[in-house]
Design a protein around this motif. Sequence first.
Motif, PDB file in Angstrom:
ATOM      1  N   ARG A 139     -43.216  25.450 -10.997  1.00  0.00           N
ATOM      2  CA  ARG A 139     -43.209  24.089 -11.565  1.00  0.00           C
ATOM      3  C   ARG A 139     -41.843  23.430 -11.416  1.00  0.00           C
ATOM      4  NH1 ARG A 139     -46.758  26.417 -15.306  1.00  0.00           N
ATOM      5  NH2 ARG A 139     -45.097  26.860 -16.793  1.00  0.00           N
ATOM      6  N   LYS A 140     -40.806  24.213 -11.350  1.00  0.00           N
ATOM      7  CA  LYS A 140     -39.456  23.630 -11.152  1.00  0.00           C
ATOM      8  C   LYS A 140     -39.350  22.984  -9.772  1.00  0.00           C
ATOM      9  CE  LYS A 140     -37.704  25.096 -14.986  1.00  0.00           C
ATOM     10  NZ  LYS A 140     -37.299  24.158 -16.023  1.00  0.00           N
ATOM     11  N   GLY A 141     -40.077  23.527  -8.826  1.00  0.00           N
ATOM     12  CA  GLY A 141     -40.132  22.909  -7.497  1.00  0.00           C
ATOM     13  C   GLY A 141     -38.964  23.219  -6.582  1.00  0.00           C
ATOM     14  N   ASN A 142     -37.972  23.946  -7.066  1.00  0.00           N
ATOM     15  CA  ASN A 142     -36.825  24.197  -6.184  1.00  0.00           C
ATOM     16  C   ASN A 142     -36.354  25.658  -6.197  1.00  0.00           C
ATOM     17  OD1 ASN A 142     -35.826  24.284  -8.713  1.00  0.00           O
ATOM     18  ND2 ASN A 142     -34.308  22.649  -8.461  1.00  0.00           N
ATOM     19  N   VAL A 143     -37.245  26.553  -6.636  1.00  0.00           N
ATOM     20  CA  VAL A 143     -36.939  27.985  -6.646  1.00  0.00           C
ATOM     21  C   VAL A 143     -38.176  28.734  -6.151  1.00  0.00           C
ATOM     22  CG1 VAL A 143     -36.170  29.957  -8.029  1.00  0.00           C
ATOM     23  CG2 VAL A 143     -35.610  27.644  -8.773  1.00  0.00           C
ATOM     24  N   GLY A 144     -37.985  29.665  -5.247  1.00  0.00           N
ATOM     25  CA  GLY A 144     -39.127  30.433  -4.734  1.00  0.00           C
ATOM     26  C   GLY A 144     -39.031  31.899  -5.122  1.00  0.00           C
ATOM     27  N   ILE A 145     -39.918  32.336  -6.027  1.00  0.00           N
ATOM     28  CA  ILE A 145     -40.078  33.776  -6.291  1.00  0.00           C
ATOM     29  C   ILE A 145     -41.574  34.078  -6.202  1.00  0.00           C
ATOM     30  CG2 ILE A 145     -38.038  33.884  -7.786  1.00  0.00           C
ATOM     31  CD1 ILE A 145     -40.053  34.327 -10.147  1.00  0.00           C
ATOM     32  N   ARG A 146     -41.953  35.312  -6.370  1.00  0.00           N
ATOM     33  CA  ARG A 146     -43.357  35.647  -6.131  1.00  0.00           C
ATOM     34  C   ARG A 146     -43.819  36.801  -7.031  1.00  0.00           C
ATOM     35  NH1 ARG A 146     -45.913  35.679  -0.057  1.00  0.00           N
ATOM     36  NH2 ARG A 146     -48.043  35.933  -0.791  1.00  0.00           N
ATOM     37  N   TYR A 147     -45.128  36.915  -7.214  1.00  0.00           N
ATOM     38  CA  TYR A 147     -45.686  38.030  -7.986  1.00  0.00           C
ATOM     39  C   TYR A 147     -46.709  38.750  -7.114  1.00  0.00           C
ATOM     40  CZ  TYR A 147     -50.041  35.448  -8.485  1.00  0.00           C
ATOM     41  OH  TYR A 147     -51.207  34.797  -8.213  1.00  0.00           O
ATOM     42  N   GLY A 148     -47.087  39.963  -7.533  1.00  0.00           N
ATOM     43  CA  GLY A 148     -48.153  40.680  -6.831  1.00  0.00           C
ATOM     44  C   GLY A 148     -47.798  42.139  -6.614  1.00  0.00           C
ATOM     45  N   HIS A 149     -48.519  42.763  -5.660  1.00  0.00           N
ATOM     46  CA  HIS A 149     -48.222  44.175  -5.348  1.00  0.00           C
ATOM     47  C   HIS A 149     -47.442  44.302  -4.052  1.00  0.00           C
ATOM     48  CE1 HIS A 149     -51.501  43.961  -2.459  1.00  0.00           C
ATOM     49  NE2 HIS A 149     -52.341  43.636  -3.404  1.00  0.00           N
ATOM     50  N   PHE A 150     -47.304  43.194  -3.336  1.00  0.00           N
ATOM     51  CA  PHE A 150     -46.471  43.150  -2.127  1.00  0.00           C
ATOM     52  C   PHE A 150     -46.827  44.248  -1.132  1.00  0.00           C
ATOM     53  CE2 PHE A 150     -44.127  41.249  -5.668  1.00  0.00           C
ATOM     54  CZ  PHE A 150     -43.924  39.973  -5.150  1.00  0.00           C
ATOM     55  N   TYR A 151     -48.109  44.551  -1.073  1.00  0.00           N
ATOM     56  CA  TYR A 151     -48.664  45.556  -0.147  1.00  0.00           C
ATOM     57  C   TYR A 151     -48.216  46.984  -0.475  1.00  0.00           C
ATOM     58  CZ  TYR A 151     -50.554  41.815   2.849  1.00  0.00           C
ATOM     59  OH  TYR A 151     -51.255  40.736   3.334  1.00  0.00           O
ATOM     60  N   ALA A 152     -47.449  47.146  -1.554  1.00  0.00           N
ATOM     61  CA  ALA A 152     -47.179  48.509  -2.053  1.00  0.00           C
ATOM     62  C   ALA A 152     -48.256  48.743  -3.119  1.00  0.00           C
ATOM     63  CB  ALA A 152     -45.783  48.604  -2.626  1.00  0.00           C
ATOM     64  N   TYR A 153     -49.494  48.614  -2.680  1.00  0.00           N
ATOM     65  CA  TYR A 153     -50.647  48.594  -3.570  1.00  0.00           C
ATOM     66  C   TYR A 153     -50.723  49.883  -4.387  1.00  0.00           C
ATOM     67  CZ  TYR A 153     -55.536  47.954  -4.961  1.00  0.00           C
ATOM     68  OH  TYR A 153     -56.685  47.800  -5.683  1.00  0.00           O
ATOM     69  N   THR A 154     -50.562  51.010  -3.685  1.00  0.00           N
ATOM     70  CA  THR A 154     -50.723  52.302  -4.362  1.00  0.00           C
ATOM     71  C   THR A 154     -49.650  52.498  -5.422  1.00  0.00           C
ATOM     72  OG1 THR A 154     -51.696  53.151  -2.344  1.00  0.00           O
ATOM     73  CG2 THR A 154     -50.978  54.798  -3.947  1.00  0.00           C
ATOM     74  N   LEU A 155     -48.425  52.114  -5.104  1.00  0.00           N
ATOM     75  CA  LEU A 155     -47.329  52.227  -6.071  1.00  0.00           C
ATOM     76  C   LEU A 155     -47.661  51.452  -7.346  1.00  0.00           C
ATOM     77  CD1 LEU A 155     -44.292  52.853  -6.822  1.00  0.00           C
ATOM     78  CD2 LEU A 155     -43.749  50.670  -5.780  1.00  0.00           C
ATOM     79  N   VAL A 156     -48.092  50.213  -7.186  1.00  0.00           N
ATOM     80  CA  VAL A 156     -48.371  49.383  -8.364  1.00  0.00           C
ATOM     81  C   VAL A 156     -49.622  49.891  -9.090  1.00  0.00           C
ATOM     82  CG1 VAL A 156     -48.917  47.030  -9.154  1.00  0.00           C
ATOM     83  CG2 VAL A 156     -47.197  47.380  -7.368  1.00  0.00           C
ATOM     84  N   ASP A 157     -50.595  50.329  -8.302  1.00  0.00           N
ATOM     85  CA  ASP A 157     -51.836  50.823  -8.894  1.00  0.00           C
ATOM     86  C   ASP A 157     -51.611  52.101  -9.708  1.00  0.00           C
ATOM     87  OD1 ASP A 157     -54.597  50.465  -9.211  1.00  0.00           O
ATOM     88  OD2 ASP A 157     -55.046  51.979  -7.685  1.00  0.00           O
ATOM     89  N   MET A 158     -50.561  52.859  -9.348  1.00  0.00           N
ATOM     90  CA  MET A 158     -50.322  54.130 -10.048  1.00  0.00           C
ATOM     91  C   MET A 158     -49.399  53.980 -11.255  1.00  0.00           C
ATOM     92  SD  MET A 158     -50.066  56.832  -6.899  1.00  0.00           S
ATOM     93  CE  MET A 158     -49.838  58.270  -7.930  1.00  0.00           C
ATOM     94  N   LEU A 159     -48.905  52.770 -11.517  1.00  0.00           N
ATOM     95  CA  LEU A 159     -48.036  52.609 -12.690  1.00  0.00           C
ATOM     96  C   LEU A 159     -48.826  52.927 -13.951  1.00  0.00           C
ATOM     97  CD1 LEU A 159     -46.128  49.296 -11.778  1.00  0.00           C
ATOM     98  CD2 LEU A 159     -45.189  51.628 -11.764  1.00  0.00           C
ATOM     99  N   GLU A 160     -48.189  53.611 -14.886  1.00  0.00           N
ATOM    100  CA  GLU A 160     -48.806  53.977 -16.170  1.00  0.00           C
ATOM    101  C   GLU A 160     -47.869  53.599 -17.293  1.00  0.00           C
ATOM    102  OE1 GLU A 160     -51.665  55.127 -17.170  1.00  0.00           O
ATOM    103  OE2 GLU A 160     -52.587  55.749 -15.285  1.00  0.00           O
ATOM    104  N   PRO A 161     -48.294  52.914 -18.337  1.00  0.00           N
ATOM    105  CA  PRO A 161     -49.595  52.306 -18.519  1.00  0.00           C
ATOM    106  C   PRO A 161     -49.930  51.304 -17.406  1.00  0.00           C
ATOM    107  CG  PRO A 161     -48.248  52.170 -20.516  1.00  0.00           C
ATOM    108  CD  PRO A 161     -47.371  52.688 -19.453  1.00  0.00           C
ATOM    109  N   LYS A 162     -51.238  51.209 -17.149  1.00  0.00           N
ATOM    110  CA  LYS A 162     -51.768  50.409 -16.055  1.00  0.00           C
ATOM    111  C   LYS A 162     -51.332  48.956 -16.105  1.00  0.00           C
ATOM    112  CE  LYS A 162     -54.719  52.807 -13.517  1.00  0.00           C
ATOM    113  NZ  LYS A 162     -53.985  53.060 -12.264  1.00  0.00           N
ATOM    114  N   VAL A 163     -51.051  48.385 -14.932  1.00  0.00           N
ATOM    115  CA  VAL A 163     -50.947  46.930 -14.847  1.00  0.00           C
ATOM    116  C   VAL A 163     -52.049  46.466 -13.901  1.00  0.00           C
ATOM    117  CG1 VAL A 163     -48.422  46.978 -15.163  1.00  0.00           C
ATOM    118  CG2 VAL A 163     -49.341  46.867 -12.870  1.00  0.00           C
ATOM    119  N   ASP A 164     -52.479  45.228 -14.070  1.00  0.00           N
ATOM    120  CA  ASP A 164     -53.491  44.670 -13.164  1.00  0.00           C
ATOM    121  C   ASP A 164     -52.841  44.621 -11.772  1.00  0.00           C
ATOM    122  OD1 ASP A 164     -54.917  42.965 -11.546  1.00  0.00           O
ATOM    123  OD2 ASP A 164     -55.104  41.345 -13.012  1.00  0.00           O
ATOM    124  N   VAL A 165     -53.414  45.377 -10.837  1.00  0.00           N
ATOM    125  CA  VAL A 165     -52.719  45.564  -9.557  1.00  0.00           C
ATOM    126  C   VAL A 165     -52.543  44.246  -8.800  1.00  0.00           C
ATOM    127  CG1 VAL A 165     -54.796  46.236  -8.258  1.00  0.00           C
ATOM    128  CG2 VAL A 165     -52.567  47.065  -7.516  1.00  0.00           C
TER     129      VAL A 165
END
Length: 424
Positions: free
Chosen positions: A368-394
């Motif tokens: 919404r600021k319009g002048n900063v670029g960051i990102r969310y997700g699993h960044f294709y390290a799907y297994t790493l994020v999927d194996m986090l405990e407690p679980k996060v929505d991958v």
Amino acid sequence: MATLEIGSARKAFPALKSGYLYADNAGGSQCLGDVVSRISDYLLHTNVQLGADYFVSVNSTNRVASGAEAARELFNAESVDEIVYGSSSTMLVENLTRAIEADIQAGEEIIITGEHESNAGPWKRLAARKGAVIKLWPATQLPEYPNNPYAVGLQLDTLKPLITGKTRLIAFTACSNILGSLLPVEDIVKTARALAADAGVRKLEFCVDCVAYAPHRQIDVRRWDVDYCYFSFYKVYGPHTSVMYVHTPALTGSLTSLGHHFLDVDTKPYKLQPGGPGYELVYGCTGVPPYLRSLTPSGTLEDAWAAIATHEQALLEPLLEYLRGKTERGVRIVGEEQAGLGRVPTVSFVVVGERAIKSRDVVSAFDRKGNVGIRYGHFYAYTLVDMLEPKVDVNDGVVRISLVHYNTVEEVKRIIGILEEVLA
Ligand SMILES: Cc1ncc(COP(=O)(O)O)c(C=O)c1O
């Protein structure tokens, strides 16, 4: 110790003039103006087929050959005959797994990690084709942070028990594109080779993903003693093209050519290069080493990488300190919590607890600021994020802020200012 002159470093990147805060650099860095000039010069003046004897073709051939030399230098490889260009890292590893197929026996073991899928998926498919066994080297909680289950990393002690006399290949990352942690590649390789030799292994090779490593630190395939290693120039201030190092004994002894049957490629990287890479992009990459050399008075790559590492720590420290201070608000750093030379400024976190915030919503506040670029997700390290405990929505994954040497301490302050609003 030379320090980075940030003003002149930034000037080399036309995109940075706009003032936009690029903080998704682990996704892709900005491109050097000089790289763009080289690409355009290639297309405007030397855009012919390679290998002919007429003047322009000789020039084009030399220009493309100099692209291999640029990558050789960045890998610290011994020979340009160990350099393969390809359209992406993912494609290069897929090609590698095709070329190595005849030298993989049923029952042999391939160790992979949950990091970026480029160094996992192709090996899984190869194992399925050949009856080989896949073993996962998981990221586990770092003992230094008993209160943060998301402070995970790949630890050598977790790898050791996986190594047997059947281990054929270990595929891992030199730097995690989520955790930002650097792995002690030389130690890992030495330890694994010794353990496997004691167990009577037939042949052990290493394939190291340096895509998240190459923008931050000097690669040294010779010191590391690895067989295959790769990175993508679009994360290292260049264009969308990628390179793989293949150690000569592996090239001649482990790989079957993917090239046309009538081409004499046995000791050449064309073995892994079916069809030409984008010539103008390969030539464009020759702009990267001179830029790095220009960063310090000595003009050496070694000093450039040291200056980059020092500057990056100055970016990392305030950001990690701020996030650690928000533990009660539910912020959990995903990965190593402390700055230091074992880490690059790729910082991921989640917001959990009673007032949890989805990663997507944190990022939306930045958008919404319009002048900063960051990102969310699993960044294709799907297994790493999927194996986090407690679980996060991958798919919601983590919030990732990824900085490189051209970012400034003022930009980090701007990022922290926005986080202050989001986490209020
Ligand atoms: C650690 C890591 N490995 C591999 C890749 C894949 O690179 P490419 O897009 O060139 O296939 C990426 C891209 O994000 C990455 O971050």
